[in-house]
Design an enzyme around this catalytic site. Structure first.
Site, PDB file in Angstrom:
ATOM      1  N   HIS A  55       1.100  -0.859   4.585  1.00  0.00           N
ATOM      2  CA  HIS A  55       2.211  -0.025   4.227  1.00  0.00           C
ATOM      3  C   HIS A  55       2.676   1.613   4.959  1.00  0.00           C
ATOM      4  O   HIS A  55       1.441   1.920   5.618  1.00  0.00           O
ATOM      5  CB  HIS A  55       2.077   0.150   2.817  1.00  0.00           C
ATOM      6  CG  HIS A  55       2.395  -0.976   1.932  1.00  0.00           C
ATOM      7  ND1 HIS A  55       2.285  -0.717   0.508  1.00  0.00           N
ATOM      8  CD2 HIS A  55       2.463  -2.232   2.233  1.00  0.00           C
ATOM      9  CE1 HIS A  55       2.625  -2.164   0.179  1.00  0.00           C
ATOM     10  NE2 HIS A  55       2.675  -2.910   1.074  1.00  0.00           N
TER      11      HIS A  55
ATOM     12  N   GLU B 125       3.084   4.171   3.890  1.00  0.00           N
ATOM     13  CA  GLU B 125       2.293   5.373   3.422  1.00  0.00           C
ATOM     14  C   GLU B 125       0.872   5.232   4.027  1.00  0.00           C
ATOM     15  O   GLU B 125       0.208   6.250   3.930  1.00  0.00           O
ATOM     16  CB  GLU B 125       2.338   5.379   1.730  1.00  0.00           C
ATOM     17  CG  GLU B 125       3.728   5.373   1.172  1.00  0.00           C
ATOM     18  CD  GLU B 125       4.236   3.977   0.954  1.00  0.00           C
ATOM     19  OE1 GLU B 125       4.738   3.856  -0.145  1.00  0.00           O
ATOM     20  OE2 GLU B 125       3.959   3.268   1.867  1.00  0.00           O
TER      21      GLU B 125
END
Length: 148
Positions: A78, A80
């Site tokens: 992801h 993040e």
């Protein structure tokens, strides 16, 4: 054109970062900011040196995994996660920093952001993840949805 405020400025940068994504389902961008300075960026895609989903297809689509579920069944990281990893790789502390993201973090990313010391998360879109919301609230992390 009016000068953007800081939130608009950083959120617009996350959209540019998301353009680097190689995910076939969703393009997500994230930036970690402290004292109005960008410390790290990340977008969703396969780990460095591995073939991208654009080349080999989407594992999740091939086995009909719904959006927001079974995050571990994916070749990619992801946005993040990649932003946290980039900061660590380059020896940059992100304790006390802010995350700007095109999408609201999932529960897995939320746990990582808590342990990385992120204090505030600004996001544009997202899907419902009640557990992520609960743990972010319990950790005292402010979660704010911004309009583009």
């Amino acid at each position: 054109m009016a000068r953007p405020d800081w939130h608009q400025y950083f959120l617009s940068i996350t959209s540019m970062v998301a353009m680097r994504s190689t995910c076939l389902r969703r393009h997500v961008g994230a930036i970690i900011v402290k004292d109005k300075r960008i410390l790290a960026t990340g977008y969703n895609g396969a780990p460095a040196g591995l073939r991208h989903c654009e080349e080999v297809g989407c594992v999740r689509d091939n086995i009909s995994v719904p959006s927001g579920m079974r995050h571990e069944l994916c070749r990619g990281l992801h946005a993040e996660q990649n932003a946290i990893i980039q900061a660590a790789y380059h020896g940059i502390s992100i304790a006390g920093a802010t995350l700007y993201c095109t999408n609201k973090p999932c529960v897995i990313c939320s746990k990582m952001l808590i342990n990385a010391g992120i204090r505030t998360i600004y996001y544009q879109d997202g899907y419902s993840d009640d557990l992520a919301d609960q743990i972010l609230e319990e950790a005292g992390i402010q979660l704010v949805r911004l309009q583009p």
